[in-house]
Design an enzyme around this catalytic site. Structure first.
Site, PDB file in Angstrom:
ATOM      1  N   HIS A  75       0.792 -21.194  17.277  1.00  8.59           N
ATOM      2  CA  HIS A  75       1.052 -22.555  17.752  1.00  8.59           C
ATOM      3  C   HIS A  75       2.471 -22.726  18.272  1.00  8.59           C
ATOM      4  CE1 HIS A  75       3.852 -24.482  14.912  1.00  8.59           C
ATOM      5  NE2 HIS A  75       3.362 -23.668  14.006  1.00  8.59           N
ATOM      6  N   CYS A  76       2.619 -23.728  19.161  1.00  8.20           N
ATOM      7  CA  CYS A  76       3.930 -24.253  19.557  1.00  8.20           C
ATOM      8  C   CYS A  76       3.822 -25.766  19.370  1.00  8.20           C
ATOM      9  CB  CYS A  76       4.282 -23.847  20.989  1.00  8.20           C
ATOM     10  SG  CYS A  76       3.052 -24.279  22.238  1.00  8.20           S
ATOM     11  N   MET A  77       4.615 -26.561  20.050  1.00 11.24           N
ATOM     12  CA  MET A  77       4.533 -27.998  19.831  1.00 11.24           C
ATOM     13  C   MET A  77       3.239 -28.594  20.372  1.00 11.24           C
ATOM     14  SD  MET A  77       6.959 -28.837  17.929  1.00 11.24           S
ATOM     15  CE  MET A  77       6.664 -30.611  17.959  1.00 11.24           C
ATOM     16  N   ALA A 104       1.612 -27.708  16.832  1.00 10.33           N
ATOM     17  CA  ALA A 104       2.247 -27.797  15.515  1.00 10.33           C
ATOM     18  C   ALA A 104       1.589 -28.861  14.643  1.00 10.33           C
ATOM     19  CB  ALA A 104       3.735 -28.086  15.684  1.00 10.33           C
ATOM     20  N   SER A 156       2.865 -20.922  22.957  1.00  5.36           N
ATOM     21  CA  SER A 156       1.821 -20.240  22.183  1.00  5.36           C
ATOM     22  C   SER A 156       0.765 -19.626  23.095  1.00  5.36           C
ATOM     23  CB  SER A 156       1.168 -21.212  21.192  1.00  5.36           C
ATOM     24  OG  SER A 156       0.676 -22.364  21.856  1.00  5.36           O
TER      25      SER A 156
END
Length: 275
Positions: free
Chosen positions: A86-88, A16, A94
């Site tokens: 995306h993820c964190m 992210a 992701s």
């Protein structure tokens, strides 16, 4: 770690926080984002599919897998468009979505997809629950499993990848072939067609389209209407008519008015004089 390019000049994977690096995002020419974490910096710059879900082994990600696949395919069909998943941290959620796309897109084995993804982004580590679901998806698509769920075989592959420098040159097999691209294009168009007809029945029937067409002919004092102009009229009608129409597009994998209208004009039997 930064942003990793997974498929040449098209599919990217990261965290992210990477969306805060506006220069890098601009350099990579990112146009679309599929967010598994719900956090995007400068969201007005991109077309975004926000599908936040928790990085928890008990979470069912089948819906997100399906939405992501068609969202990414929609991006692929747009000339020059590029998508960032995306993820964190860019490691589990992701990565699982990207694995599912690689698996569905060209029906490679899950073990090959995982090996390939490690070659592009070494630190990925989808949680065991997500990997179990990807194993089930592979079985559904190919009628076989290349990674054992019982012994969590992906863990040994991940450990091996971390200890061994993977030769990216051995991983080019995952890049889509011309035949698979042609097949994927056909599947995408059939998908759009199916959803569009459902949409027409609910939100924009043919009588309404003909009525709008006749109104525009009268306003323009012409029997010949530019297709781009009429498309904008239909978009305006849809945008103003009902929130449910917009919700329909989100539920059905982030289609937009242009997808729906282009399909309408290509596949219906309406006798409209458009140029």
């Amino acid at each position: 770690m930064g942003i990793s390019m997974i498929l040449d000049n098209f599919l990217y994977l990261g965290a992210a926080k990477d969306t805060k690096d506006e220069k890098e995002m601009e350099k990579l020419k990112i146009t679309h984002i599929f967010s598994c974490a719900g956090t995007v910096h400068s969201p007005e710059k991109y077309i975004i599919a926000n599908e936040k879900f928790e990085d928890d082994e008990t979470v069912d990600i089948s819906e997100q897998i399906e939405k992501a696949y068609w969202f990414i395919e929609r991006v692929r069909m747009k000339k020059g468009a590029r998508v960032f998943i995306h993820c964190m941290a860019g490691k589990s959620r992701s990565a699982s979505i990207v694995l599912s796309y690689l698996l569905k897109r060209d029906i490679h084995s899950l073990s090959d997809c995982l090996f390939y993804l490690h070659s592009k982004r070494l630190e990925i580590r989808p949680n065991d629950g997500f990997m179990n679901q990807l194993c089930d998806l592979e079985l559904k698509l190919t009628n076989k499993q290349t990674l054992s769920k019982e012994i969590k075989e992906w863990r040994s592959l991940q450990s091996k990848a971390l200890k061994t420098k993977i030769d990216v040159q051995t991983c080019h097999f995952i890049q889509p072939s011309l035949d698979s691209t042609k097949k994927a294009n056909e599947q995408y168009l059939l998908h759009i067609q199916s959803i569009s007809f459902t949409f027409f029945e609910i939100h924009l029937n043919q009588d309404k389209i003909i009525q709008l067409y006749q109104q525009q002919c009268q306003l323009l004092h012409s029997n010949n209407i530019d297709i781009k102009y009429f498309t904008s009229i239909l978009q305006e009608e849809l945008s103003n008519s009902t929130k449910k129409a917009f919700d329909f597009l989100l539920i059905h994998y982030y289609l937009d008015w242009q997808d729906i209208i282009n399909n309408l004009l290509n596949y219906t039997n309406l006798k409209l004089n458009l140029n």
